[in-house]
Design a protein around this motif. Structure first.
Motif, PDB file in Angstrom:
ATOM      1  N   TYR A  90       0.819  -1.197   0.000  1.00 51.38           N
ATOM      2  CA  TYR A  90       0.000   0.000   0.000  1.00 51.38           C
ATOM      3  C   TYR A  90       0.863   1.261   0.000  1.00 51.38           C
ATOM      4  CZ  TYR A  90      -4.176   2.662   0.582  1.00 51.38           C
ATOM      5  OH  TYR A  90      -5.214   3.522   0.362  1.00 51.38           O
ATOM      6  N   GLN A  98       1.708   4.376  -2.991  1.00 43.68           N
ATOM      7  CA  GLN A  98       1.518   5.814  -2.799  1.00 43.68           C
ATOM      8  C   GLN A  98       2.780   6.623  -3.060  1.00 43.68           C
ATOM      9  OE1 GLN A  98      -0.434   6.393   0.951  1.00 43.68           O
ATOM     10  NE2 GLN A  98      -2.354   6.099  -0.100  1.00 43.68           N
ATOM     11  N   ARG A 114      -4.587  12.095  -5.884  1.00 39.99           N
ATOM     12  CA  ARG A 114      -5.816  12.828  -5.536  1.00 39.99           C
ATOM     13  C   ARG A 114      -6.352  13.539  -6.765  1.00 39.99           C
ATOM     14  NH1 ARG A 114      -1.410  15.918  -4.058  1.00 39.99           N
ATOM     15  NH2 ARG A 114      -1.382  17.861  -5.216  1.00 39.99           N
ATOM     16  N   LYS A 159       1.719  20.986  -2.964  1.00 41.04           N
ATOM     17  CA  LYS A 159       0.743  20.060  -2.398  1.00 41.04           C
ATOM     18  C   LYS A 159      -0.589  20.769  -2.252  1.00 41.04           C
ATOM     19  CE  LYS A 159       3.853  16.990   0.025  1.00 41.04           C
ATOM     20  NZ  LYS A 159       4.138  16.315   1.282  1.00 41.04           N
ATOM     21  N   GLY A 183      -7.063  17.459  -1.522  1.00 49.27           N
ATOM     22  CA  GLY A 183      -7.926  16.998  -2.602  1.00 49.27           C
ATOM     23  C   GLY A 183      -8.593  15.694  -2.211  1.00 49.27           C
ATOM     24  N   CYS A 184      -9.402  15.169  -3.138  1.00 43.51           N
ATOM     25  CA  CYS A 184     -10.106  13.919  -2.860  1.00 43.51           C
ATOM     26  C   CYS A 184      -9.191  12.748  -3.169  1.00 43.51           C
ATOM     27  CB  CYS A 184     -11.353  13.816  -3.728  1.00 43.51           C
ATOM     28  SG  CYS A 184     -12.495  15.174  -3.481  1.00 43.51           S
ATOM     29  N   SER A 185      -9.228  11.766  -2.306  1.00 44.09           N
ATOM     30  CA  SER A 185      -8.442  10.571  -2.555  1.00 44.09           C
ATOM     31  C   SER A 185      -8.965   9.895  -3.822  1.00 44.09           C
ATOM     32  CB  SER A 185      -8.573   9.610  -1.375  1.00 44.09           C
ATOM     33  OG  SER A 185      -9.933   9.289  -1.168  1.00 44.09           O
ATOM     34  N   TRP A 230       2.664  13.194   3.131  1.00 44.48           N
ATOM     35  CA  TRP A 230       1.258  13.407   2.762  1.00 44.48           C
ATOM     36  C   TRP A 230       1.142  14.213   1.474  1.00 44.48           C
ATOM     37  CZ3 TRP A 230      -2.652  16.851   5.901  1.00 44.48           C
ATOM     38  CH2 TRP A 230      -3.955  16.593   5.445  1.00 44.48           C
ATOM     39  N   ALA A 290      -4.261  14.339  -0.071  1.00 41.62           N
ATOM     40  CA  ALA A 290      -5.535  13.641  -0.265  1.00 41.62           C
ATOM     41  C   ALA A 290      -6.149  13.305   1.089  1.00 41.62           C
ATOM     42  CB  ALA A 290      -5.323  12.367  -1.077  1.00 41.62           C
ATOM     43  N   PRO A 294      -9.478  11.047   3.015  1.00 42.48           N
ATOM     44  CA  PRO A 294      -9.088  11.084   4.412  1.00 42.48           C
ATOM     45  C   PRO A 294      -7.610  10.744   4.664  1.00 42.48           C
ATOM     46  CG  PRO A 294     -10.333   9.085   3.963  1.00 42.48           C
ATOM     47  CD  PRO A 294     -10.397   9.919   2.717  1.00 42.48           C
ATOM     48  N   GLU A 330      -2.248   7.862   4.670  1.00 41.72           N
ATOM     49  CA  GLU A 330      -3.007   8.574   3.638  1.00 41.72           C
ATOM     50  C   GLU A 330      -3.915   7.544   2.983  1.00 41.72           C
ATOM     51  OE1 GLU A 330      -0.836  11.113   0.975  1.00 41.72           O
ATOM     52  OE2 GLU A 330      -2.326  10.893  -0.603  1.00 41.72           O
ATOM     53  N   ARG A 331      -5.028   7.275   3.617  1.00 44.25           N
ATOM     54  CA  ARG A 331      -5.926   6.227   3.131  1.00 44.25           C
ATOM     55  C   ARG A 331      -7.233   6.293   3.903  1.00 44.25           C
ATOM     56  NH1 ARG A 331      -4.842   0.354   5.424  1.00 44.25           N
ATOM     57  NH2 ARG A 331      -7.030   0.330   4.851  1.00 44.25           N
TER      58      ARG A 331
END
Lengths: 202, 156
Positions: free
Chosen positions: A15, A19, A134, A190, A193-195, B120, B123, B125, B139-140
């Motif tokens: 995970y 990212q 995002r 940065k 924003g929306c994931s 970070w 994004a 949540p 970040e998830r």
């Protein structure tokens, strides 16, 4: 039990890897072929006369992306003429958020008279290559003899509400620098924003 | 009649509790320093963020399950300050949030995103677990089970 822990650890590391991976400023971009809302396939190679690109990961439903819709249209209008067209890519999975479907993308593009491609990225292949996290998330590319190089990653400006008198227009500034044959003064920013709505794998 | 009074009273108490305070990062740091042995769970959310809204109940559950322990759940909204009265407070009242809710009082996203965690991207949540010098950033989004697993893992 031990296997379970190992699997869990693998999942967690996978995970965090997902990212942090993706293009950094200076990286060469692999071309893609994605379906546009008009069903035609769009690739960077199609743009023979472009000097570069403003690749924007944006979507139908994110309120921040919506707040930037008009600014994205304006960027395309202003900078296509200067050789930097906008290419919008929807990174979200319609299985997770039904309103992110191809049909809804078509509706939005029609409603808002999009003058730029709005591409579907099934299975997030291009989204992951870029490392977008995002919406909206911008990557400015500069065409070179060797290929398209990432020159800026980040936000459109520092003013999501669009009401600040001290707005800093990061994307415009970066393209203006590139047009003038310079490296952008600010190469990464940065923003909240929306994931990205990733496809559920399990 | 007495019942009516009790209802009124509890309503008044509730709305008094349903306050959303502004919080700067300096104030947050001070709170963390003063917290000593407390473990903080800081969730960054916004009323407009659907996955954030979906996972808030899990953070409420974490708050409820740890009421008697030195654990504080802080729900820090990244809504615009102009939305405090119109959106954030009504949301907190409607959802009857019991954990402490704040609205981040910082202007410069470039500065505050980096300061909350350099990794970070911005994004949401996003969630931060902090106990003294130990910190873990996510970040998830979390399901109830995932949040529980992450929490147990942090406290191991």
């Amino acid at each position: 039990m031990k296997t379970l822990i190992v699997i869990g650890l693998l999942l967690i590391s996978g995970y965090s890897f997902a990212q942090t991976a993706g293009y950094q400023v200076g990286d060469m971009v692999k071309d893609f072929a994605l379906k546009n809302v008009d069903h035609k396939t769009v690739s960077l190679a199609n743009y023979r006369n472009a000097k570069g690109f403003v690749v924007i990961f944006t979507c139908n439903t994110c309120p921040v992306a919506q707040a930037y819709q008009d600014r994205i249209a304006e960027l395309n209008q202003t900078y296509t003429a200067k050789g930097y067209p906008v290419i919008a890519i929807n990174p979200n999975d319609a299985g997770v958020v039904p309103n992110e479907s191809f049909e809804k993308m078509q509706t939005l593009a029609k409603q808002k008279n999009f003058t730029f491609p709005y591409l579907l990225d099934p299975d997030h292949v291009v989204t992951k290559q870029f490392g977008a996290t995002r919406t909206p998330h911008v990557f400015i590319l500069q065409k070179t003899p060797k290929g398209n190089v990432v020159e800026y990653i980040g936000a459109i400006d520092n003013d999501p509400e669009g009401e600040s008198s001290s707005q800093i227009t990061y994307v415009k500034n970066a393209i203006n620098d590139l047009s003038a044959g310079k490296k952008p003064a600010v190469v990464s920013t940065k923003a909240v924003g929306c994931s990205i709505k990733w496809k559920k794998t399990s | 009649m007495r019942l009516f009074f009790i209802i009124c009273l509890s309503l008044i108490t509730y709305s008094a509790n349903a306050q959303v305070k502004l919080l700067s990062l300096d104030e947050l740091d001070k709170r963390l320093t003063n917290g000593r042995d407390t473990t903080y769970v800081i969730n960054f959310w916004a009323t407009w963020c659907s996955p954030c809204v979906a996972e808030l109940p899990h953070f409420e559950e974490l708050h409820r399950a740890n009421l008697k322990k030195p654990v504080k759940v802080l729900l820090v909204s990244l809504d615009f300050k102009s939305k405090l009265q119109k959106a954030v407070i009504p949301f907190v009242v409607e959802k009857k949030l019991k954990a402490e809710v704040f609205l981040l009082n910082e202007k410069d996203q470039q500065a505050y995103i980096e300061r909350i965690d350099p990794k970070w991207s911005g994004a949401i949540p996003a969630t931060l677990f902090i106990k003294k010098d130990k910190r873990q950033f996510f970040e998830r989004e979390f399901t109830a089970g995932e949040l529980n697993a992450a929490w147990l893992n942090f406290n191991k």
